[in-house]
Design a protein around this motif. Structure first.
Motif, mmCIF file in Angstrom:
data_model
loop_
_atom_site.group_PDB
_atom_site.id
_atom_site.type_symbol
_atom_site.label_atom_id
_atom_site.label_comp_id
_atom_site.label_asym_id
_atom_site.label_seq_id
_atom_site.Cartn_x
_atom_site.Cartn_y
_atom_site.Cartn_z
ATOM 1 N N LEU A 251 -3.858 11.721 -8.821
ATOM 2 C CA LEU A 251 -4.328 10.466 -8.238
ATOM 3 C C LEU A 251 -3.180 9.458 -8.136
ATOM 4 O O LEU A 251 -3.011 8.785 -7.106
ATOM 5 N N ALA A 252 -2.362 9.380 -9.179
ATOM 6 C CA ALA A 252 -1.202 8.474 -9.165
ATOM 7 C C ALA A 252 -0.208 8.890 -8.094
ATOM 8 O O ALA A 252 0.347 8.036 -7.383
ATOM 9 N N GLU A 253 0.019 10.184 -7.942
ATOM 10 C CA GLU A 253 0.952 10.670 -6.908
ATOM 11 C C GLU A 253 0.432 10.353 -5.511
ATOM 12 O O GLU A 253 1.195 9.945 -4.631
ATOM 13 N N THR A 254 -0.865 10.492 -5.308
ATOM 14 C CA THR A 254 -1.458 10.128 -4.019
ATOM 15 C C THR A 254 -1.241 8.650 -3.727
ATOM 16 O O THR A 254 -0.882 8.265 -2.616
ATOM 17 N N ALA A 255 -1.427 7.819 -4.734
ATOM 18 C CA ALA A 255 -1.219 6.375 -4.569
ATOM 19 C C ALA A 255 0.238 6.065 -4.235
ATOM 20 O O ALA A 255 0.523 5.217 -3.381
ATOM 21 N N ARG A 256 1.179 6.762 -4.886
ATOM 22 C CA ARG A 256 2.603 6.562 -4.581
ATOM 23 C C ARG A 256 2.924 6.986 -3.158
ATOM 24 O O ARG A 256 3.629 6.296 -2.424
ATOM 25 N N THR A 257 2.394 8.132 -2.764
ATOM 26 C CA THR A 257 2.656 8.674 -1.436
ATOM 27 C C THR A 257 2.121 7.762 -0.342
ATOM 28 O O THR A 257 2.732 7.620 0.713
ATOM 29 N N HIS A 258 1.000 7.142 -0.599
ATOM 30 C CA HIS A 258 0.342 6.325 0.431
ATOM 31 C C HIS A 258 0.457 4.826 0.165
ATOM 32 O O HIS A 258 -0.337 4.044 0.693
ATOM 33 N N ALA A 259 1.454 4.428 -0.621
ATOM 34 C CA ALA A 259 1.604 3.029 -0.981
ATOM 35 C C ALA A 259 1.763 2.118 0.239
ATOM 36 O O ALA A 259 1.320 0.964 0.215
ATOM 37 N N ASP A 260 2.348 2.621 1.303
ATOM 38 C CA ASP A 260 2.577 1.799 2.498
ATOM 39 C C ASP A 260 1.506 1.989 3.562
ATOM 40 O O ASP A 260 1.592 1.399 4.639
ATOM 41 N N THR A 261 0.510 2.788 3.268
ATOM 42 C CA THR A 261 -0.583 3.015 4.221
ATOM 43 C C THR A 261 -1.573 1.884 4.108
ATOM 44 O O THR A 261 -2.058 1.579 3.018
ATOM 45 N N LYS A 262 -1.824 1.230 5.226
ATOM 46 C CA LYS A 262 -2.764 0.116 5.230
ATOM 47 C C LYS A 262 -3.635 0.222 6.464
ATOM 48 O O LYS A 262 -3.131 0.317 7.579
ATOM 49 N N ARG A 263 -4.934 0.199 6.259
ATOM 50 C CA ARG A 263 -5.879 0.265 7.366
ATOM 51 C C ARG A 263 -6.006 -1.126 7.976
ATOM 52 O O ARG A 263 -6.155 -2.110 7.268
ATOM 53 N N ALA A 264 -5.963 -1.151 9.279
ATOM 54 C CA ALA A 264 -6.093 -2.431 9.974
ATOM 55 C C ALA A 264 -7.544 -2.914 9.894
ATOM 56 O O ALA A 264 -8.479 -2.136 9.931
ATOM 57 N N CYS A 265 -7.681 -4.232 9.760
ATOM 58 C CA CYS A 265 -9.025 -4.825 9.763
ATOM 59 C C CYS A 265 -9.559 -4.808 11.185
ATOM 60 O O CYS A 265 -8.794 -4.943 12.144
ATOM 61 N N PRO A 266 -10.862 -4.670 11.349
ATOM 62 C CA PRO A 266 -11.459 -4.627 12.703
ATOM 63 C C PRO A 266 -11.317 -5.942 13.451
ATOM 64 O O PRO A 266 -11.099 -6.974 13.000
#
Length: 102
Positions: free
Chosen positions: A87-102
């Motif tokens: 779970l921590a590795e997933t969070a590190r991998t996707h730290a810059d992933t941000k979903r745009a607000c509608p």
């Protein structure tokens, strides 16, 4: 991903006395008498917590005359720790992933 089995195990380990028991059993196999001495808990209270840990598969028992010894099952703790590490590795991998607000 954490499963319902994992969340049940987390609940089991979240209790302060059960966590203390697990910590003690990580160092050595102990009987109920030893655990009463180490924790200061009453025998009946301790027995109830040991039953919960046994049913969750965290500890196993070994009869020895009129005593029962308890041993930690490290594989169960490792498995849960591995899920948190993933779970921590997933969070590190996707730290810059941000979903745009509608």
């Amino acid at each position: 991903m954490l499963t319902s089995v994992d969340t049940d195990l987390i609940r089991v380990l979240a209790d302060p006395l059960r966590l203390q028991i697990v910590t003690l059993l990580a160092r050595e196999t102990l009987c109920t008498t030893h655990l009463v001495e180490e924790t200061g808990a009453r025998q009946t209270n301790l027995s109830n917590h040991l039953k919960v840990l046994r049913e969750a598969g965290v500890v196993e028992t070994e009869p020895c005359g009129r005593f029962t010894y308890y041993r930690l099952r490290p594989d169960v703790i490792e498995n849960l720790a591995g899920r948190f590490a993933a779970l921590a590795e997933t969070a590190r991998t996707h730290a810059d992933t941000k979903r745009a607000c509608p």
